[in-house]
Enzyme design. Structure first.
Site, short mmCIF file in Angstrom:
data_model
loop_
_atom_site.label_atom_id
_atom_site.label_comp_id
_atom_site.label_asym_id
_atom_site.label_seq_id
_atom_site.Cartn_x
_atom_site.Cartn_y
_atom_site.Cartn_z
N ARG A 120 0.85 -1.19 0.00
CA ARG A 120 0.00 0.00 0.00
C ARG A 120 0.88 1.24 0.00
NH1 ARG A 120 -2.44 0.51 4.77
NH2 ARG A 120 -3.77 2.15 3.99
N LYS A 190 3.84 -7.49 11.64
CA LYS A 190 3.02 -7.66 10.43
C LYS A 190 3.19 -9.07 9.87
CE LYS A 190 1.91 -5.25 6.18
NZ LYS A 190 1.40 -3.99 5.70
N ARG A 327 -0.69 4.04 19.30
CA ARG A 327 0.09 4.63 20.39
C ARG A 327 -0.08 3.79 21.64
NH1 ARG A 327 1.05 10.42 19.18
NH2 ARG A 327 2.54 10.00 17.55
C1 BTN Z 1 0.57 -3.88 2.22
O1 BTN Z 1 1.26 -2.88 1.99
O2 BTN Z 1 0.35 -4.25 3.37
C2 BTN Z 1 -0.03 -4.66 1.08
C3 BTN Z 1 0.92 -5.72 0.58
C4 BTN Z 1 0.36 -6.55 -0.55
C5 BTN Z 1 1.39 -7.51 -1.12
C6 BTN Z 1 0.79 -8.44 -2.12
S1 BTN Z 1 1.89 -9.76 -2.54
C7 BTN Z 1 0.84 -10.24 -3.84
C8 BTN Z 1 0.35 -8.97 -4.49
N1 BTN Z 1 1.30 -8.51 -5.47
C9 BTN Z 1 1.83 -7.34 -5.13
O3 BTN Z 1 2.69 -6.72 -5.81
N2 BTN Z 1 1.34 -6.91 -3.98
C10 BTN Z 1 0.36 -7.85 -3.44
#
Ligand code: BTN
Length: 329
Positions: A120, A190, A327
């Site tokens: 994201r 995460k 926080r």
């Molecule tokens: C985030 O930032 O939390 C979202 C991550 C999403 C990663 C997945 S891996 C499969 C798909 N291909 C990508 O390039 N991104 C998503």
């Protein structure tokens, strides 16, 4: 010799000498060494010793489309428009974007590794081969973007349902769609991420490309590169994570069922599950977005999946997009 061939030979977790690997692949030892370096550069922790040869620190399963299909209930597998496993893509989501209208509903792409995995807000998503899962699913909807409110939150619930079906607990959701491992109720790292991208007509037929990255095995190097606390299924189960093809099958099965449910019920059908797993509810949080930054207490989400925050002055804010930091008090 291709790197995937070498990884497949090392996958059982036994040590093999350069000579044996070279003989098995019908190449020189120098060619084996070159591929070992390529895999290491991509984040695969191949160990070497002069007496034992090359070895992975744990066994792994190469992704296998047939095995994934075979592990799914036939009624769910029958719904899939495509199920493709690639060794390498720039990004499973970018590949689905490129296919556009050519891609059938419920097309699923998985890659062993991504060279330009996207997270994201333009962040990269590290995607070394063999360790984790990277998959994208294309789902078409008839009634425009408004009917998709809360979809990304619903996907978080769907991933947790898949984990639950594997008997894995200890994860929760941080709005809008971070999947976090929890120590008790507190986020500890995460575990995965969800990226939902929409194409098509604002008020007509449209498609969601749903990208999911799920950490099964992280290495120390990866944890450092991530630049934020991370966790993996191996840590959650306290040992070997379930077979990667099995996890993929459960995830895809849960996606098919969940997206069909979302099509008929919208976010309403997921709201109670989201609330149960909502890691921001009741937490002191800091928000930073286009309209500025403020502090408050997480107060759940509304019917559209917008975050509700009780600000320190008592006012209830509805947030559609922001970076949220928890926080600790
Ligand atoms: C985030 O930032 O939390 C979202 C991550 C999403 C990663 C997945 S891996 C499969 C798909 N291909 C990508 O390039 N991104 C998503």
């Amino acid at each position: 010799m291709e790197p995937q061939q070498l990884l497949a030979m090392l996958a059982p977790g036994q040590s093999l000498s350069g000579t044996v690997l070279a003989a098995k692949a019908g190449v020189s030892r120098a060619a084996v060494w070159k591929q070992i370096q390529i895999l290491r550069d991509r984040g695969v922790p191949i160990e070497a010793s002069t007496s034992m040869g090359y070895q992975l620190p744990w066994p792994l399963q190469m992704l296998d489309g047939k095995a994934i299909r075979a592990s799914m209930p036939p009624s769910l597998a029958a719904v899939l428009g495509a199920l493709e496993v690639h060794w390498e893509l720039d990004s499973t989501s970018s590949e689905l974007q490129r296919r556009g209208s050519q891609a059938a509903d419920f097309s699923i792409l998985l890659a062993e590794t991504q060279t330009a995995g996207r997270g994201r807000r333009g962040r990269p998503w590290l995607s070394p081969p063999g360790l984790n899962l990277y998959l994208s699913c294309l789902k078409r909807f008839e009634n425009g973007f408004a009917s998709l409110a809360g979809l990304s939150l619903a996907i978080g619930v769907i991933v947790l349902r898949a984990m639950d079906s594997l008997g894995i607990a200890g994860a929760g959701l941080k709005w809008p769609n971070d999947l976090l491992a929890t120590g008790g109720t507190r986020p500890v790292g995460k575990l995965g991420g969800i990226l939902v991208e929409l194409n098509g007509e604002y008020q007509g037929p449209c498609a969601a490309i749903i990208g999911i990255g799920l950490n099964l095995r992280l290495t120390e190097v990866l944890r450092e590169q991530a630049g934020q606390p991370t966790c993996d299924l191996a840590t959650l189960v306290g040992g070997d994570p379930p077979d990667r093809n099995q996890v993929a099958a459960r995830l895809i099965g849960a996606l098919v069922e969940g997206l069909q449910q979302f099509e008929s019920e919208g976010f309403e059908g997921f709201a109670a599950d989201f609330a149960r797993h909502d890691l921001l509810r009741g937490e002191r949080i800091h928000l930073a977005g286009a309209s500025g930054a403020f502090d408050g207490i997480g107060a759940g989400v509304d019917a559209r999946g917008a975050l509700l925050v009780r600000a320190n002055d008592g006012e209830l804010h509805r947030i559609d997009s922001a970076d949220v930091t928890v926080r600790r008090t």
